[in-house]
Design a protein around this motif. Structure first.
Motif, short mmCIF file in Angstrom:
data_model
loop_
_atom_site.label_atom_id
_atom_site.label_comp_id
_atom_site.label_asym_id
_atom_site.label_seq_id
_atom_site.Cartn_x
_atom_site.Cartn_y
_atom_site.Cartn_z
N PHE A 29 1.05 -1.28 0.02
CA PHE A 29 0.03 -0.09 0.07
C PHE A 29 0.85 1.30 0.30
CE2 PHE A 29 -2.49 -3.28 2.15
CZ PHE A 29 -3.61 -3.19 1.53
N ASP A 30 0.54 2.24 -1.10
CA ASP A 30 1.52 3.43 -1.01
C ASP A 30 0.60 4.48 -0.02
OD1 ASP A 30 3.04 2.41 -2.82
OD2 ASP A 30 1.68 3.10 -4.43
N LEU A 31 1.38 4.49 1.13
CA LEU A 31 0.81 5.23 2.14
C LEU A 31 0.87 6.95 1.70
CD1 LEU A 31 1.76 3.72 5.58
CD2 LEU A 31 -0.17 3.16 4.35
N SER A 32 1.97 7.23 1.05
CA SER A 32 2.29 8.12 0.35
C SER A 32 3.24 8.26 -0.46
CB SER A 32 2.81 9.35 1.49
OG SER A 32 4.08 8.90 2.15
N ASP A 54 6.40 8.64 -0.32
CA ASP A 54 7.47 7.87 -0.20
C ASP A 54 7.51 6.98 1.11
OD1 ASP A 54 6.96 9.67 2.02
OD2 ASP A 54 8.46 11.09 1.62
N MET A 55 6.18 6.52 1.31
CA MET A 55 6.01 5.39 2.32
C MET A 55 5.11 4.24 2.00
SD MET A 55 5.16 7.52 5.97
CE MET A 55 6.20 8.94 6.53
N ILE A 56 5.47 3.36 2.26
CA ILE A 56 4.94 1.93 1.69
C ILE A 56 4.72 1.07 2.98
CG2 ILE A 56 5.03 -0.13 0.36
CD1 ILE A 56 7.08 1.42 -1.24
N PHE A 57 3.53 0.48 2.95
CA PHE A 57 2.96 -0.46 3.85
C PHE A 57 2.74 -1.77 3.27
CE2 PHE A 57 0.21 -2.76 6.80
CZ PHE A 57 0.81 -2.81 7.84
#
Length: 905
Positions: A646-649, A651-654
C-alpha cells in the motif's frame, strides 16, 4: 533490438535513469529503450540507491545487493556479502562464509538459486553431512551482478524455503558494451598461515553491432592457504560412579559430565579455486531471446589435521578424573588430573569439490503474452578422496592435567615436541566421495489481463529430478590378515603379517622414517605444554601408506562402510497460478503453488557380524546377511501466497504478506545411514537418518513499513511470524554395534522424527542514510524461536531450532568522493544452536562479531586500487556443548589482508 525489461512506471524510469554514470551523454547517443538497457552504476552511493530502488518497487518483501555493492565489500564469496542484509546470518567455520541462515531458519531451511535454478553442491570436508544448504565457498562474488533475498514467497518462485530464497543473477553479454574488459589482480595475506596467495578474475564480453548475438567469459582463480589453530573436546560422557567404582562417598550416585577426549588440533589446507562462467546470448528477433549459461567451479581442498589428545573420559581413568576434578555448574568436570594414553593423531586428506551447471533459457515476448522456457542440468562431485590417519603415543601412557576455564590449559609430563617419545599405535583411513545432481525443465506463461485490479496472469510447470548419494564410502585396514605376508621378517627376527606391523617395525617412533619434520607452535588458543608440537611430514606418511617402505610395497584391505552408503532419488513436479494486481495506491500478487514430491531412499541392510564392513579386495570381512533396500516416501502440498503493498504516501509503503511454505529435510536426515563415535569405552552415541520424514510446513505472516525519506536513504521496520508444523525433532534409540575387537557395544542413536511444531517471531529494523559523501547503514534483527517440543537434554536436539540467533546486527559506515571510497563494517550474531555432531553431541556457537574494512582509489578512469581487511580484531570462534561450562571447541582463523588492482575498459 526491443528491450527485454518489464514496463517501468514514470517514477521508476526516472530513478533508474539517475543511476547512469554519464546520463547526458547516454541521452544524446541512445534512444529511450536503449538507454534503459545500458544503465550503469558506479560508486558506493549509487549502488546503495540501486539496492533501495529494487526493494522499493518489488511486489514482495525483498532485499537486494547490486554488483557494485558486492565489489565494495571485502568478500570473496556471496555468503559474506549476504551477511550484510537484515535478517541474514552466516557461518564462518574456516574463516570464510560458507552457509547462511535467514530469519531464524537454519541453513537447510533456505534455498539459493542461480538465475532461478538449483546449483548442485558437494562438500569437501569429510565430517560435513550431506545437506541441502548451498556451500558458498564455491561461488566467487565476482560472477554475480546482483542478488535478491525473497523473504515473503511468491507462487512463481521455487518452493523449499522456510526462512527465505536467495536468487543470484549473473551478467549477460547483451547488457554490456562490446569488448568490455574487466581484470582484477589481488594478493591475500593470511595472518595465521603467514602466506600470501594470488587471486585473479578476468571478464571479457562482446556483442555484434546489431546487438543480436554476444558472448561473455568470466574466469576466476583464487588461492588461499588456510591455517586454523584450535582446542577441542570431542564429546562429553555422562558418568554415574557406584560403590564398586570408588570409595569416595561424595561422588557415588551423582551423574557427571566428563570430557571424553580433549585435543589441541592444528588444521592446514591449501585451497585452489578455479571458476569459469560463460554466457551466450542470441536474439534473432525483437520478440525472441536465447541465453545459454555454463558454470564450472572447482576447488582442490587438500588438508591435514594433527591433534594431540588426552582421554579424561576413557573407561580406565574416568573415575580418577572425577575424584580429582573441579566440578562446576551441572556437575561438569571442568578441570582434573589423571594418567593414561596420550594419542597423537595425524590425518592427511586429499579433498576436492566441483560444481558444473548448464542452463538454457528462452524468452518469447509479444504484446499478448510472454513465454519463458528454461532447461538445464547441474552436477557436483567432491568429498575426501583419500584419507590416512596415523596414531603414535608414548608407551605406557603419561600423567596429564587439564583446565577448561578461561584460556584452556593442558599439561603433560611428556614433551609433545619430542618425536622420539611417541611410539607406534595404529593406522586407519579411507575415502568418502559425495555426489549431488539435478535435471530440471520449466515452462512459464505470462498473459497481460485487464480484469478488475489484475494486470497479469502467470502460470507455469516445473519438473525436477534430483539425486544425492554416497556410494563408495571406504575404510582401509593396513593391519589386515594373519598370513598375508609369509616370510617377511622384522628387525627382531619375528614374522610380520600385515603391512602396518611392518611400518611400525621399521618406524617404531615418530622420529623414524622421516615421519616428523621439526616442531611448530599452536599457542594461539591454549596454554600449557601442548603449545609446541611435532610437525607431521604429510608427504612421507602418504608415500609410506600408499607406496612402499624399505622396498616393501604398501598393502591394505579396502572395505565398504555399509552404514555410510546411501542413494536418494527425488522427483518433484510443481504447478503454479499467480495473479499480479495494481490499483490506485496498491499493488501485489496472489497465487498458489502445488508440489508433488516422490522420494526413494536406498541403503544397505546387514547383520552386525562384520562390524558393518564388506572387504573389497581380500577375503576377510563380510556380513552373513546383506541386502540393498529402498524406502519410498511421497507427499503433496498446496502452498498459497499473497503479497500486497500500500502506498501510504509518495515515499511511504506498507506491506502485508502471507503464505504457506515448506522445506524438505537434509539428505543425511532422510538417508538410510548411521554414524557413531568410538566404541572402545563400553558405550557410544551416534546419529542416523529416517527416510520416512515428511517436510516441515510453516504458515508465515509479514508486516513491513518502509519510508524512503531521501535519495539513497530509507528506514524500514518489519514484523515476521512463522508457525511451523511437523518440525524435525529427534528421539534416541539404543542398539548394539560391534567394535574392532568383535565386542557388542550399546550405541544410543539420535534419530530425526516429525514431531510437534514451533514458532518463529521477529522484528527487523533497517536504516540507511546518506549525508552526501558520508553514509551509514545499520540493521538489527530480533528473533524469538520456540519449539512446541519439551526440552530434554537427554535427547539431543529436542526443543531446539538450528541456526537461530536471537540478536543479529550490521553496521556500515562509508565515505566516498570522486576518486576515493572506504567502508568500515561490523557484523554480529549472538549464540546459536549449530546441530548435532557426528558423535551425537549438541553443539552451540557463542556470539560472534567481526569488523571488516575496504577502501578503493581510482588512479584513472580505468584503473582502481583496492585494500581490504577481514576480521580486524582477530575474533575467535567458540563452541560449547549445551552448557557454556562444557567447552566444545575454540578456533582461531586469524586476520586476512588483501591488496589489489582492477582494470576496466
Amino acid at each position: 533490438m526491443k528491450t527485454r525489461n518489464l514496463k517501468f512506471s514514470t517514477l521508476a524510469l526516472a530513478v533508474a535513469s539517475s543511476f547512469a554514470v554519464n546520463t547526458a551523454t547516454a541521452q544524446e547517443e541512445s534512444a529511450e529503450n536503449d538507454m534503459i538497457e545500458r544503465i550503469e552504476v558506479s560508486g558506493i552511493r549509487a549502488s546503495t540507491k540501486e539496492s533501495i530502488n529494487n526493494k522499493r518497487f518489488a511486489n514482495s518483501i525483498v532485499d537486494s545487493i547490486s554488483a557494485q555493492d558486492i565489489g565494495k565489500f571485502p568478500d570473496k564469496n556471496v555468503a559474506e556479502s549476504l551477511s550484510r542484509i537484515t535478517g541474514v546470518a552466516v557461518s564462518r567455520e574456516f574463516g570464510e562464509g560458507e552457509k547462511i541462515s535467514i530469519r531464524g531458519a537454519g541453513p537447510d531451511l533456505n534455498r539459493t538459486l542461480l538465475n532461478g535454478q538449483t546449483v548442485a553442491s558437494a562438500d569437501w570436508f569429510i565430517l560435513d553431512p550431506s545437506n541441502r544448504s548451498f556451500n558458498y565457498t564455491l561461488l566467487p562474488s565476482s560472477i554475480v551482478k546482483g542478488l535478491e533475498v525473497y523473504k515473503s514467497p511468491q507462487a512463481s518462485i521455487d518452493e523449499g524455503s522456510i526462512g527465505g530464497t536467495v536468487i543470484l543473477r549473473t551478467r549477460k553479454p547483451l547488457e554490456l558494451d562490446a569488448n568490455t574488459v574487466n581484470v582484477g589482480v589481488q594478493a591475500q595475506y593470511s595472518e595465521t598461515s603467514e602466506e600470501t596467495d594470488p587471486q585473479l578474475d578476468a571478464l571479457y564480453s562482446w556483442k555484434n553491432d546489431d546487438q543480436t548475438f554476444g558472448f561473455l567469459v568470466n574466469v576466476i582463480a583464487q588461492d588461499r592457504t588456510v591455517r586454523r589453530e584450535g582446542f577441542e573436546v570431542l564429546g562429553y560422557n555422562k558418568v554415574t560412579p557406584t560403590a564398586e567404582d570408588t570409595d569416595d562417598a561424595s561422588i557415588i550416585g551423582n551423574t557427571y559430565n566428563v570430557p571424553s577426549l580433549i585435543g589441541v588440533p592444528r588444521f592446514d589446507q591449501s585451497r585452489e579455486r578455479r571458476t569459469v562462467f560463460a554466457s551466450l546470448q542470441y536474439a534473432p528477433t525483437d520478440e525472441m531471446e536465447f541465453t545459454l549459461n555454463y558454470l564450472n567451479s572447482e576447488m582442490d581442498a587438500n588438508n591435514r589435521n594433527q591433534n594431540l589428545l588426552i582421554g579424561p573420559g576413557d573407561a580406565g581413568n574416568v573415575i580418577e578424573t572425577i575424584e580429582n576434578g573441579t566440578i562446576v555448574g551441572d556437575n561438569n568436570v571442568v578441570a582434573s588430573s589423571s594418567s593414561g594414553r596420550l594419542p597423537y593423531n595425524f590425518i592427511n586428506r586429499v579433498s576436492s569439490t566441483e560444481t558444473e551447471s548448464i542452463d538454457l533459457e528462452m524468452n518469447y515476448s509479444t504484446d499478448t503474452y510472454l513465454l519463458h522456457l528454461q532447461v538445464g542440468t547441474t552436477e557436483a562431485n567432491g568429498g575426501t578422496l583419500r584419507e590416512t590417519s596415523w596414531e603414535y603415543a608414548p608407551a605406557g601412557g603419561t600423567d596429564w592435567s587439564y583446565d577448561l576455564r578461561g584460556t584452556p590449559t593442558i599439561e603433560t609430563s611428556v614433551d609433545p615436541s619430542d618425536a622420539s617419545q611417541f611410539a607406534a599405535g595404529w593406522i586407519w583411513g579411507g575415502k568418502r566421495p559425495t555426489h549431488d545432481a539435478e535435471d530440471y525443465a520449466q515452462l512459464d506463461l505470462e498473459v497481460p489481463v485487464e480484469y478488475g485490479p489484475f494486470t497479469a496472469l502467470k502460470t507455469g510447470l516445473k519438473i525436477r529430478k534430483a539425486e544425492n548419494s554416497i556410494l563408495d564410502r571406504q575404510v582401509n585396514s593396513w593391519q589386515w590378515g594373519e598370513t598375508t605376508r609369509p616370510g617377511l621378517t622384522g628387525s627382531q627376527g619375528q614374522d610380520i603379517a600385515g603391512y602396518m606391523w611392518w611400518i611400525f617395525d621399521q618406524c617404531p617412533t615418530l622420529a623414524d622414517c622421516n615421519l616428523s619434520s621439526g616442531s611448530q607452535s599452536v599457542d594461539a588458543v591454549v596454554n600449557g605444554s601442548f603449545t609446541n608440537q611435532v610437525t607431521q611430514n604429510q608427504q612421507a606418511m602418504e608415500d609410506i601408506a600408499f607406496g612402499s617402505l624399505n622396498g616393501e610395497p604398501a598393502g591394505y584391505a579396502a572395505h565398504l562402510s555399509l552404514a555410510d552408503i546411501y542413494k536418494i532419488e527425488e522427483d518433484i513436479t510443481a504447478f503454479y497460478v499467480q495473479g499480479d494486481f495494481d490499483g490506485d495506491g496498491y499493488r501485489g500478487n496472489v497465487g498458489v503453488r502445488y508440489v508433488s514430491t516422490d522420494q526413494t531412499s536406498g541403503g544397505y541392510e546387514f547383520s552386525q557380524d562384520s562390524s558393518g564392513l564388506l572387504t573389497l579386495n581380500y577375503d576377510w570381512l563380510a556380513p552373513s546377511e546383506l541386502a540393498w533396500v529402498e524406502a519410498e516416501n511421497d507427499y503433496n502440498e498446496f502452498l498459497p501466497s499473497a503479497n500486497i503493498a500500500f502506498d501510504l504516501s509518495d515515499d511511504m509503503i506498507f506491506r502485508v504478506g502471507a503464505a504457506r511454505v515448506m522445506s524438505r529435510h537434509n539428505w543425511t536426515e532422510i538417508a538410510s545411514t548411521e554414524y557413531f563415535g568410538d566404541l572402545g569405552g563400553g558405550s557410544s552415541t551416534g546419529t542416523r537418518g529416517n527416510p520416512y520424514l515428511k517436510p516441515m510446513i510453516a504458515n508465515q505472516f509479514d508486516l513491513s513499513y518502509e519510508w524512503y525519506y531521501a535519495e539513497a536513504s530509507m528506514f524500514s521496520a518489519t514484523y515476521f511470524s512463522k508457525t511451523i508444523s511437523s518440525m524435525r525433532t529427534s528421539n534416541v534409540v539404543t542398539e548394539l554395534r560391534s567394535n574392532d575387537r568383535y565386542q557388542d557395544v550399546p550405541v544410543a542413536f539420535n534419530q530425526p522424527v516429525n514431531d510437534l511444531g514451533g514458532t518463529i517471531n521477529g522484528i527487523e529494523l533497517n536504516l540507511q542514510h546518506d549525508f552526501g559523501g558520508f553514509g551509514v547503514q545499520a540493521n538489527y534483527t530480533y528473533t524469538d524461536a520456540k519449539s512446541d517440543q519439551t526440552r530434554d537434554e537427554n535427547v539431543p536436539g529436542s526443543g531446539l531450532f538450528e541456526g537461530t540467533s536471537k540478536n543479529m546486527m550490521n553496521l556500515v559506515g562509508y565515505y566516498e568522493n570522486d576518486t576515493f571510497g572506504a567502508r568500515l563494517m561490523y557484523n554480529y550474531r549472538d549464540d546459536w544452536y549449530q546441530g548435532i555432531s557426528p558423535n551425537g553431541a549438541e553443539v552451540w556457537t557463542e556470539g560472534f562479531g567481526q569488523w571488516d574494512a575496504s577502501a578503493s582509489y581510482d588512479v584513472t578512469e580505468h584503473i582502481s586500487l583496492t585494500l581490504e581487511a577481514v576480521n580486524l580484531l582477530d575474533e575467535e570462534i567458540v563452541q560449547y556443548n549445551t552448557d557454556k561450562d562444557r567447552l566444545y571447541s575454540l578456533y582461531k582463523n586469524g586476520r586476512r589482508f588483501v591488496v589489489g588492482a582492477r582494470f576496466s575498459f
